[in-house]
Design a protein around this motif. Structure first.
Motif, mmCIF file in Angstrom:
data_model
loop_
_atom_site.group_PDB
_atom_site.id
_atom_site.type_symbol
_atom_site.label_atom_id
_atom_site.label_comp_id
_atom_site.label_asym_id
_atom_site.label_seq_id
_atom_site.Cartn_x
_atom_site.Cartn_y
_atom_site.Cartn_z
ATOM 1 N N TYR A 87 27.136 142.376 4.231
ATOM 2 C CA TYR A 87 28.416 142.745 3.637
ATOM 3 C C TYR A 87 29.551 142.459 4.598
ATOM 4 C CZ TYR A 87 32.107 145.503 1.503
ATOM 5 O OH TYR A 87 33.293 145.899 0.933
ATOM 6 N N ALA A 89 33.278 143.338 5.018
ATOM 7 C CA ALA A 89 34.267 144.229 4.428
ATOM 8 C C ALA A 89 35.668 143.623 4.376
ATOM 9 C CB ALA A 89 34.301 145.548 5.191
ATOM 10 N N THR A 90 35.941 142.656 5.248
ATOM 11 C CA THR A 90 37.289 142.077 5.223
ATOM 12 C C THR A 90 37.545 141.293 3.942
ATOM 13 O OG1 THR A 90 36.282 140.879 7.035
ATOM 14 C CG2 THR A 90 38.477 141.728 7.409
ATOM 15 N N GLY A 92 35.243 141.487 1.321
ATOM 16 C CA GLY A 92 34.560 142.156 0.226
ATOM 17 C C GLY A 92 33.429 141.319 -0.349
ATOM 18 N N ASP A 130 34.770 140.406 -3.627
ATOM 19 C CA ASP A 130 35.779 141.430 -3.840
ATOM 20 C C ASP A 130 35.192 142.744 -4.355
ATOM 21 O OD1 ASP A 130 38.329 142.248 -3.569
ATOM 22 O OD2 ASP A 130 38.974 141.602 -5.566
ATOM 23 N N THR A 131 34.195 143.224 -3.629
ATOM 24 C CA THR A 131 33.560 144.459 -4.062
ATOM 25 C C THR A 131 33.508 145.433 -2.882
ATOM 26 O OG1 THR A 131 31.516 145.418 -4.892
ATOM 27 C CG2 THR A 131 31.299 143.447 -3.563
ATOM 28 N N THR A 132 33.238 146.672 -3.166
ATOM 29 C CA THR A 132 32.982 147.626 -2.090
ATOM 30 C C THR A 132 31.488 147.689 -1.887
ATOM 31 O OG1 THR A 132 33.028 149.362 -3.744
ATOM 32 C CG2 THR A 132 35.006 149.078 -2.427
ATOM 33 N N MET A 133 31.068 148.292 -0.782
ATOM 34 C CA MET A 133 29.645 148.420 -0.503
ATOM 35 C C MET A 133 29.106 149.559 -1.371
ATOM 36 S SD MET A 133 27.118 147.416 1.452
ATOM 37 C CE MET A 133 25.494 148.055 1.829
ATOM 38 N N PRO A 134 28.222 149.253 -2.343
ATOM 39 C CA PRO A 134 27.767 150.314 -3.251
ATOM 40 C C PRO A 134 26.928 151.372 -2.530
ATOM 41 C CG PRO A 134 27.229 148.124 -4.091
ATOM 42 C CD PRO A 134 27.641 147.963 -2.670
ATOM 43 N N ASP A 135 27.134 152.623 -2.920
ATOM 44 C CA ASP A 135 26.443 153.748 -2.286
ATOM 45 C C ASP A 135 24.927 153.608 -2.320
ATOM 46 O OD1 ASP A 135 28.785 155.090 -1.745
ATOM 47 O OD2 ASP A 135 28.826 156.086 -3.694
ATOM 48 N N LEU A 136 24.439 153.127 -3.445
ATOM 49 C CA LEU A 136 22.989 153.160 -3.647
ATOM 50 C C LEU A 136 22.277 151.867 -3.284
ATOM 51 C CD1 LEU A 136 22.939 155.038 -7.064
ATOM 52 C CD2 LEU A 136 21.954 155.896 -4.948
ATOM 53 N N ILE A 144 20.685 146.228 -11.344
ATOM 54 C CA ILE A 144 20.936 145.685 -12.684
ATOM 55 C C ILE A 144 22.273 144.960 -12.596
ATOM 56 C CG2 ILE A 144 21.234 146.226 -15.122
ATOM 57 C CD1 ILE A 144 19.764 148.979 -14.267
#
Lengths: 180, 711
Positions: A87, A89-90, A92, A130-136, A144
Motif C-alpha cells: 500500500y 498511502a501517498t 492511495g 485512490d483508496t484507503t487501507m481497508p481495516d479488514l 469480494i
C-alpha cells in the motif's frame, strides 16, 4: 305539459347516462394510458440501469487467462495472500494477490485457509487506486471485488468488500479441551 | 442455574404462544368468550416470560458466566460493563432473543390498548401475532439457543456445546473459559451500532401489529376501517423506529467504516430499506381509506407487503446467505425463515384475493379526476412500489434469476442503484409538494398553480441564494442510458439545481401550509402566534405532524444531494509539524500518540489542527484502534451545518513522524442526521394519543374517532 315531460325525460335520462358512461369510459382510458406510461417508464428505467450496472460474478479460475472478459465489469471473490499486500498511502495505490476459492463451500474459514496454503491455486494480482487501507484486509480474508480485468492480466478493482469469518465464527475452544 | 431459568422461561413462552393461537382461533369460531379471554391471557403472559429469559441472559453476561457459549463469544474479562449489556444483541442468538422480547412488547401493547375497542378483531389478531412470536421463539429455542453451554466430555476430554446438561460431562475450567473468551466484535463498539439494531428491531417487529389486524379483518370479514383505527398508531411508531434505525445505521457506517459515506447500497442495507418504503406507502394510503373509503385492495397489499418485507429483511440479515458486511455468520435459520416468509405472505395474499373476489374490498367512491388528491396518492403508492421493486431486483432479484436461468450470477452494483433510484425519488419529492395541495375528487391546474405560487417563489429565491454561496468544485454527474458506454454527462450544479428545486418546493409547501393554518387562527381568534401554532398542531396532529415529517425528509434530501454530488476527496502524507492546504483550509499535523487502552485495544491517534484564514478553528483526532482481531479506522471530523471536514488516519510508519491521511469534505452531510430528528418529532406529534392532550387541544368530539383528521 305533463305529457311532454313524460315523453322527454327518458330520452334525456338516456342521454345523460350515455354521456356519463362515455365520460367514464374516456376517464378510464386516460387512467389506463397513464398507468401504462408509468409502468413503461419504470420498466425502462430498471431495464436500462440493469444493463448499465450489471457485472458477472466470477471465480479467479474463470478470470485468469480469459481474454473474453477483458474490459467487462466483473465481480470476483478470492482469498487474500497477506504477504503480497502493498500500500502506498501517498497515492492511495493498493495491490495484493487473491487466490482461487471454489464457489460452493461448507465452511468459509476452512475454505480460505485451504486456499492460501495451497501453492497450486490460481493467483490474480489486484490493484486499486485512490483508496484507503481497508481495516479488514489481511491474510486469509475473503475479498469480494468489483472492477475489470486489464489487458495486462491485472484486475483493476473499484470496490472491495472483505470478510474474515474465522475471526468471529463460533468454534469450540481448543483450550478447553485438554483439561487434565 | 441462570441458564436453566432462561431456558425454562423461553420454553414456557413458546408453549404459551402456541396455546394462545389455538385457543384464540377456537374461541372465535365457537364464539366462546371464555376461550378468547384465555387466549388473550396466554398471549399477555409471554411478555413477562420473555423478560425473564432476557434478564437471565443479561445477568449471565454481566456476571461473566463464560460457560454459556453466547457469553463466551461476545464478551471477555476486558469487556467494559456497558458493552456487556449491549452484547445482549451483539450476535445472532442473543439478538434473536431480544427480537422475541420486542415482539412481545408490541403484541402486549396492542392487546392491552385495543382489547375493548376492537374485541371482535382481537382473537384473529392475537393468533397472527402469536404465530409470528412462536416462530421466532421456536427458532431461538431449537436452532439458535443463547443458553447453550460448554461442556467437556469426561472420557475424551473434548469440549462441546449442549443446551441441556449432558451425561458424563464436566463443567470446563472457569479460568480457561475466561482466558479463551472472544469479546465483542470491535465494529460493534460504537454508539450508533449500540442503538441501531434495537431501533431497527422495534421498527421491524412493530409492523406485525398492523399486519395482524389486517389479517384479522380479512379473516373475520369486518372490512370497515376498524383494523386501520386499531393499528394506525402502531404503524407510525414502528415507522419512526425503522427510520431511526436506518439513519443510525448510516451514522455508524460514516463514523466507523471509514469510507466517508453512509449508504453503500449493500444488499442487507437495502433489505432494511424495503419495509420502510412499503410501510411509508402504507401509512399514506390508509388515510384515503379512512377518509374516502377507497384504495382498500391497495392497503391490504401494502400492509401485507410491509410485513413480508420485514420477514424477508430478517431472513436476508440473519441467514448469512447473502454476503454482506452486515450479515451474521452463516446460519441454519435461513430455510425456516424463508418458509415462514412464504407462508405469511401467501396467507395474506389468498385472504385478500378471496375478499376481493367476493366484492368486499370495493371502493366506495369512483376516481373523479387525474389531478385529484386520491389519484395523487395512488401515484404515490405506485412510485413507492416501483422503488421497492427496483431495489429488490437490484439486491436479490437479478443475482437469483441470473443464477437460476443463465447459470451465471449477475450482480448489480452501486451504478445500478444510482441510475434507477434518483428519478423515482425525484417523483416522490414532486408528489410531496403537490399532493397536500390537491383537493378531493378533482383539482384544476389553475387552482393548484395558485396554491403553489408562494412556495415556488420561495424556492426560486433560495435557489438563487444557493448559487451565490455554492462551492465551485465537483465532478460532472454521469447518467447511464441503456448500457454502460452510452451515458451522458451533466454538470453537478445542474443536477443539484433541479434536485434542490423539487426538494425545496416540497419543504416550502409544508412550511407555507403550516403558516397559513396558523395565520388563519391568529386572524380569526386573535390568538398569539405561539398559541395558534400549538393549537393548530394539537387540533390536527396528523396533518401538521405529517408536514413536519415532510420537512424532515426534505432536510435529509438536501443533505443527501449535497454530500453525494459535492463530496471532495483528497489524500496527504504529512511530516510532524507540516501544514498542508486543502481547499480554503489549512491542516497542520501536530502530534501522534500510541498506547494501550484498558479494554485491550491499542490506540494510534493523530492530532491535527484545522485553520481557516490563519485562525485555528478545530482540533481533529483521527485514530486507528487495533484489536486482537482487526484494526479499525475511526474518523476525526470538524462538523458544521455547512460541511464536515472528515479525516481518516490512513497509514503511518513506526516512528509516527510521517503519517498519511485521507481527507473528505462532505457538504451538508449533517442535515441528514438533523432531518432525522425533525422526522422523529413530526411522527411523535402525528402519533401522540389524543387522550393525553389537554382538553382544549383535542378538538371536536367527532374528530376523536380518528376518521376526520385528514383534511
Amino acid at each position: 305539459m305533463t305529457e311532454m315531460t313524460w315523453e322527454k325525460s327518458p330520452a334525456q335520462e338516456k342521454n345523460k347516462i350515455e354521456e356519463k358512461l362515455k365520460r367514464r369510459k374516456s376517464e378510464r382510458l386516460k387512467f389506463i394510458i397513464g398507468g401504462l406510461l408509468i409502468l413503461g417508464a419504470v420498466g425502462y428505467l430498471i431495464f436500462s440501469s440493469t444493463l448499465g450496472g450489471a457485472s458477472y460474478f466470477k471465480m479467479v479460475d474463470e478470470v485468469v487467462n480469459n481474454s473474453n472478459l477483458v474490459g467487462q465489469s466483473i465481480r470476483l471473490t478470492g482469498a487474500v495472500l497477506g504477504d503480497t499486500i502493498e500500500y502506498d498511502a501517498t497515492t492511495g495505490t493498493l495491490s495484493f494477490i487473491v487466490v482461487h476459492i471454489p464457489s460452493d463451500y461448507e465452511n468459509l474459514a476452512e475454505t480460505l485457509h485451504e486456499a492460501v496454503t495451497d501453492p497450486s491455486r490460481t493467483q490474480l494480482v489486484v490493484q486499486m487506486e485512490d483508496t484507503t487501507m481497508p481495516d479488514l484486509l489481511q491474510h486469509e480474508a475473503q475479498a469480494i471485488l468489483t472492477g475489470e480485468i486489464g489487458e495486462d492480466g491485472i484486475f483493476y478493482g473499484t470496490e472491495l468488500n472483505l470478510k474474515c469469518p474465522s475471526r468471529f465464527e463460533e468454534q469450540a475452544p481448543e483450550q478447553l479441551a485438554s483439561q487434565e | 442455574m441462570i441458564a436453566e431459568i432462561g431456558l425454562a422461561a423461553l420454553a414456557f413462552a413458546f408453549a404459551a404462544s402456541i396455546y394462545s393461537i389455538l385457543v384464540s382461533i377456537y374461541g372465535e369460531i365457537q364464539q366462546s368468550s371464555g376461550a378468547m379471554i384465555s387466549g388473550r391471557n396466554a398471549a399477555l403472559a409471554t411478555l413477562p416470560l420473555l423478560l425473564i429469559a432476557m434478564l437471565a441472559l443479561l445477568v449471565a453476561l454481566v456476571t461473566e458466566q463464560y460457560q454459556l457459549s453466547y457469553v463466551w463469544n461476545v464478551s471477555n474479562p476486558q469487556t467494559p460493563i456497558f458493552y456487556r449489556i449491549t452484547a445482549l444483541w451483539g450476535s445472532q442468538k442473543g439478538s434473536l432473543l431480544f427480537w422475541c422480547f420486542t415482539t412481545s412488547l408490541f403484541t402486549f401493547g396492542a392487546i392491552v390498548f385495543n382489547w375493548r375497542s376492537e374485541r371482535h378483531l382481537m382473537p384473529y389478531a392475537i393468533a397472527v401475532m402469536m404465530a409470528t412470536q412462536a416462530f421466532f421463539i421456536g427458532i431461538t429455542l431449537i436452532l439458535e439457543n443463547p443458553f447453550a453451554r460448554w461442556w467437556v466430555d469426561a472420557i475424551t476430554g473434548d469440549a462441546f456445546e449442549s443446551i441441556l446438561i449432558p451425561s458424563n460431562a464436566i463443567i470446563p475450567d472457569a479460568l480457561r473459559l475466561a482466558e479463551s473468551a472472544k469479546g465483542l466484535s470491535p465494529l460493534l463498539r460504537h454508539f450508533g451500532m449500540i442503538i441501531h439494531p434495537p431501533m431497527l428491531y422495534l421498527g421491524f417487529v412493530g409492523f406485525l401489529v398492523p399486519f395482524a389486524f389486517a389479517i384479522a379483518a380479512l379473516a373475520s370479514g369486518d372490512l370497515s376501517t376498524n383494523w386501520i383505527k386499531a393499528s394506525r398508531r402502531w404503524s407510525l411508531i414502528s415507522w419512526v423506529f425503522l427510520s431511526l434505525g436506518l439513519i443510525l445505521g448510516g451514522r455508524w457506517a460514516y463514523d466507523v467504516l471509514g469510507w466517508g459515506g453512509y449508504w453503500g447500497w449493500d444488499p442487507v442495507e437495502n433489505a432494511a430499506f424495503l419495509p420502510w418504503l412499503v410501510g411509508t406507502a402504507f401509512i399514506h394510503s390508509v388515510m384515503i381509506q379512512q377518509k374516502r373509503g377507497m384504495l382498500k385492495v391497495w392497503n391490504m397489499v401494502l400492509v401485507i407487503g410491509t410485513f413480508s418485507a420485514v420477514i424477508f429483511g430478517t431472513f436476508a440479515t440473519r441467514s448469512g446467505v447473502i454476503s454482506s458486511v452486515h450479515s451474521f455468520a452463516r446460519s441454519s435459520v435461513g430455510f425456516p425463515m424463508l418458509t415462514f416468509w412464504g407462508a405469511m405472505t401467501l396467507i395474506g395474499a389468498v385472504l385478500t384475493f378471496h375478499r376481493w373476489r367476493r366484492g368486499e374490498l370495493r371502493d366506495e367512491h369512483e376516481f373523479a379526476g387525474l389531478l385529484s388528491r386520491e389519484m395523487l396518492f395512488v401515484l404515490n403508492n405506485i412510485i413507492f412500489m416501483a422503488l421497492t421493486i427496483a431495489i429488490f431486483w437490484g439486491s436479490f432479484g437479478a443475482p437469483i434469476t441470473s443464477e437460476l436461468f443463465f447459470g451465471t450470477e449477475i450482480t448489480l452494483g452501486k451504478d445500478y442503484f444510482m441510475g434507477v433510484t434518483p428519478p423515482l425519488f425525484a417523483a416522490l419529492y414532486i408528489l410531496m409538494g403537490i399532493a397536500p395541495l390537491a383537493a378531493w375528487s378533482s383539482t384544476s391546474i389553475k387552482r393548484l398553480g395558485k396554491a403553489l405560487l408562494i412556495p415556488s417563489i420561495l424556492t426560486v429565491i433560495t435557489l438563487l441564494l444557493l448559487m451565490v454561496i455554492a462551492p465551485s468544485y465537483s465532478d460532472p454527474v454521469r447518467f447511464n442510458l441503456a448500457g454502460s458506454d452510452s451515458g451522458f454527462f451533466l454538470p453537478a450544479q445542474a443536477v443539484a439545481a433541479f434536485s434542490y428545486a423539487i426538494i425545496l418546493l416540497a419543504g416550502f409547501v409544508a412550511i407555507y401550509e403550516t403558516y397559513r393554518g396558523t395565520a388563519a387562527r391568529v386572524r380569526a381568534r386573535n390568538e398569539s402566534w405561539l398559541k395558534a401554532t400549538i393549537t393548530l398542531f394539537g387540533r390536527n396532529q396528523r396533518r401538521y405532524g405529517g408536514y413536519l415529517v415532510h420537512l424532515g425528509i426534505v432536510i435529509i434530501g438536501i443533505g443527501v444531494i449535497g454530500s453525494t454530488l459535492f463530496q471532495y476527496q483528497t489524500r496527504r502524507t504529512l511530516d510532524l509539524g507540516e501544514t498542508t492546504t486543502v481547499q480554503n483550509y489549512q491542516l497542520r499535523f501536530d502530534d501522534f500518540q500510541q498506547g494501550a487502552a484498558a479494554d485491550g485495544r491499542f490506540i494510534n491517534r493523530a492530532t491535527l489542527s484545522l485553520s481557516q484564514n490563519n485562525r485555528i478553528i478545530a482540533t481533529i483526532q483521527p485514530r486507528v484502534d487495533e484489536y486482537p482481531q482487526m484494526g479499525m479506522m475511526i474518523a476525526g471530523a470538524h462538523s458544521t451545518a455547512a460541511r464536515d471536514f472528515y479525516v481518516l488516519l490512513d497509514d503511518f510508519d513506526e516512528t509516527g513522524n510521517s503519517v498519511s491521511f485521507a481527507i473528505y469534505i462532505n457538504p451538508l452531510i449533517n442535515l441528514v442526521w438533523w432531518g432525522g430528528i425533525v422526522l422523529v418529532f413530526g411522527t411523535l406529534i402525528a402519533a401522540w394519543p389524543k387522550e393525553v392532550l389537554p382538553a382544549h387541544l383535542r378538538g371536536a368530539k367527532q374528530k376523536m374517532s380518528g376518521t376526520n383528521d385528514v383534511e
